[in-house]
Design an enzyme around this catalytic site. Sequence first.
Site, PDB file in Angstrom:
ATOM      1  CE1 TYR A  27      64.806  13.810  18.192  1.00 36.40           C
ATOM      2  CE2 TYR A  27      64.291  13.281  15.903  1.00 36.40           C
ATOM      3  CZ  TYR A  27      63.999  13.198  17.252  1.00 36.40           C
ATOM      4  OH  TYR A  27      62.879  12.510  17.664  1.00 36.40           O
ATOM      5  CG  HIS A  32      71.462  11.373  21.475  1.00 37.68           C
ATOM      6  ND1 HIS A  32      72.510  10.854  22.203  1.00 37.68           N
ATOM      7  CD2 HIS A  32      70.543  10.374  21.408  1.00 37.68           C
ATOM      8  CE1 HIS A  32      72.229   9.611  22.571  1.00 37.68           C
ATOM      9  NE2 HIS A  32      71.047   9.294  22.092  1.00 37.68           N
ATOM     10  CG  PHE A  77      65.202   7.578  14.694  1.00 34.12           C
ATOM     11  CD1 PHE A  77      65.141   8.871  15.193  1.00 34.12           C
ATOM     12  CD2 PHE A  77      64.416   7.251  13.600  1.00 34.12           C
ATOM     13  CE1 PHE A  77      64.296   9.817  14.620  1.00 34.12           C
ATOM     14  CE2 PHE A  77      63.565   8.187  13.022  1.00 34.12           C
ATOM     15  CZ  PHE A  77      63.508   9.476  13.529  1.00 34.12           C
ATOM     16  CG  ASN A  79      67.768   3.839  21.040  1.00 28.53           C
ATOM     17  OD1 ASN A  79      68.687   4.627  21.250  1.00 28.53           O
ATOM     18  ND2 ASN A  79      66.710   3.770  21.820  1.00 28.53           N
ATOM     19  CG  ASP A 104      75.825  11.516  22.319  1.00 27.82           C
ATOM     20  OD1 ASP A 104      75.118  11.423  23.333  1.00 27.82           O
ATOM     21  OD2 ASP A 104      75.640  10.800  21.309  1.00 27.82           O
ATOM     22  CG  ASN A 125      70.287   3.127  24.598  1.00 29.83           C
ATOM     23  OD1 ASN A 125      70.686   2.213  25.321  1.00 29.83           O
ATOM     24  ND2 ASN A 125      69.336   3.955  24.964  1.00 29.83           N
TER      25      ASN A 125
END
Length: 200
Positions: A27, A32, A77, A79, A104, A125
Site C-alpha cells: 500500500y 489512500h 487498516f 476502515n 486523502d 471510511n
Amino acid sequence: MIFKKSKEFSSSYDYMIVGLGNPGRQYESTRHNTGFICLDMLAEKYGISVKKLKFRSLLGDGRIADKKCLLLKPQTFMNLSGEAVRDAAEFYKIPPENIIVIFDDISLEPGKLRIRRKGSDGGHNGMKNIIYHLQSDNFPRIKVGVGAKPNPEYDLADWVLSRFSTGEAKLMKQAAQEAVSAVEYIVGGDIDKAMNCFNS
C-alpha cells in the site's frame, strides 16, 4: 486513573497528529496512504522516529511549534482507524479538538489542500470510523486531494489503492510540504492562517 510515565513517551501531549493509511508494503505510495506520506514528511522534518508500536499504531513524539506532539499512524487498516485513535486519545487524555487528522480526499484535485476545524466524514471510511469512536466530529482535519476516479464505472477501491503518476507524485510532494506547514500553524494556534494559506 493515574498512568505511570513511560521512559519513551510522556503521559500528556498538547496535540495528537494522525496520518491515515493502510499498513504493508503493497500500500506504500498509494492514494489512500496520503496521510501516512504527509506524517512521514512531518516526522522527518522534526527528527521524530515513528516506530514504537502501541495502540495498534506506530507512534513517535517530539516538539512542533513549541508544543508537545504525538504522531500516530494507525496500523488497523483504514476502515478501523478510529479504534487506534480513540485508544491513544483516551490513554493520553487528548481532547478531540487537539487531534489533527491528515487524509486523502478524492473530491480535490491531486495536490490541493482543504483544512477544516471540524465537520462530517465526507464519505471517507477512515474519518467515519474516527468520528464514531471519538463520538465527536469537533477536530481539525487536513484533506489532501488525490483526484477523482477517471470515470464513473471505475471501482473506487481500485482507484484509491492505485499509485500516483509521475506528474501527480510531484504535486503530492508539494502538497505534503504544505500539509506540514498547515500542521505547524494549527499546533501554533493559528488554524485561520493555515486555511487562508492553503485552502483550495
